[in-house]
Design a protein around this motif. Structure first.
Motif, mmCIF file in Angstrom:
data_model
loop_
_atom_site.group_PDB
_atom_site.id
_atom_site.type_symbol
_atom_site.label_atom_id
_atom_site.label_comp_id
_atom_site.label_asym_id
_atom_site.label_seq_id
_atom_site.Cartn_x
_atom_site.Cartn_y
_atom_site.Cartn_z
ATOM 1 N N LEU A 114 -15.700 -51.409 -21.875
ATOM 2 C CA LEU A 114 -15.345 -52.213 -20.772
ATOM 3 C C LEU A 114 -16.132 -52.065 -19.468
ATOM 4 N N ALA A 115 -16.586 -50.820 -19.121
ATOM 5 C CA ALA A 115 -17.610 -50.734 -17.968
ATOM 6 C C ALA A 115 -18.724 -51.847 -17.966
ATOM 7 N N TYR A 134 -17.406 -55.198 -17.754
ATOM 8 C CA TYR A 134 -16.205 -55.281 -16.635
ATOM 9 C C TYR A 134 -16.221 -56.782 -15.880
ATOM 10 N N ASP A 150 -12.756 -59.047 -16.014
ATOM 11 C CA ASP A 150 -12.293 -59.401 -15.050
ATOM 12 C C ASP A 150 -12.242 -61.108 -14.813
ATOM 13 N N ASP A 210 -7.702 -48.763 -16.906
ATOM 14 C CA ASP A 210 -8.783 -49.332 -16.314
ATOM 15 C C ASP A 210 -8.537 -50.888 -15.861
ATOM 16 N N MET A 238 -8.075 -52.776 -12.566
ATOM 17 C CA MET A 238 -8.849 -53.916 -12.459
ATOM 18 C C MET A 238 -7.721 -55.158 -11.586
#
Length: 168
Positions: free
Chosen positions: A106-107, A110, A114, A159, A163
């Motif tokens: 995910l990081a 990201y 998003d 997370d 977000m």
């Protein structure tokens, strides 16, 4: 979870309403489907194949996690033995039940995740302004449903909610 939600929507409304967008975010390609789903709607028995369609799915693909660990944003952040786990990510088995891998995926993705989620929300906003009347004080609600059994979904749950909150 998306398949189960789709079934409930078909049972309740006979179709998935335009203002509902379901998405699946995972480290695995999802080929889940139910070929023989039948339900009653307005006195009729309807048979439908239920599947996760391409626009409903965000797949993380593969990133070179080893580079991320050695030189990237995770340098010094995660335990050293995680490198051996990260090197196995090319196996195509997603996060393999390891939450740290899901968090790292995910990081590493990201901004794309998003944008994917915000795009779905913008689709709903454009429909409400052109096809549906809504009151000024009505808001769009986003519900996050996930499994705590795997690595990607269980690690990204909080997370992704954070977000969404920061993307207002």
């Amino acid at each position: 979870i998306v398949i189960a939600l789709k079934k409930r929507l078909y049972q309740r409304f006979g179709a998935i309403p335009d203002l509902i967008k379901l998405i699946s975010i995972d480290a695995d390609i999802i080929n889940e489907k139910d070929d023989n789903f039948s339900f009653e709607y307005q006195g009729k028995i309807i048979e439908k194949e239920i599947r996760i369609e391409e626009p409903e799915q965000y797949y993380f693909g593969r990133v070179n996690m080893k580079d991320q660990l050695e030189d990237g944003i995770y340098k010094g952040f995660v335990p050293k033995n995680i490198k051996s786990i990260a090197s196995k990510l090319s196996s195509g088995k997603g996060a393999e039940g390891k939450r740290i891998i899901g968090k790292m995926l995910l990081a590493s993705n990201y901004e794309e995740v998003d944008n994917f989620i915000i795009g779905k929300i913008e689709d709903i906003i454009s429909k409400t302004s052109t096809e549906y009347e809504i009151e000024d004080n009505e808001t769009i609600r986003v519900f996050i449903a996930g499994s705590f059994a795997g690595g990607a979904g269980s690690s990204m749950f909080m997370d992704i909610s954070s977000m969404l909150k920061s993307s207002k």
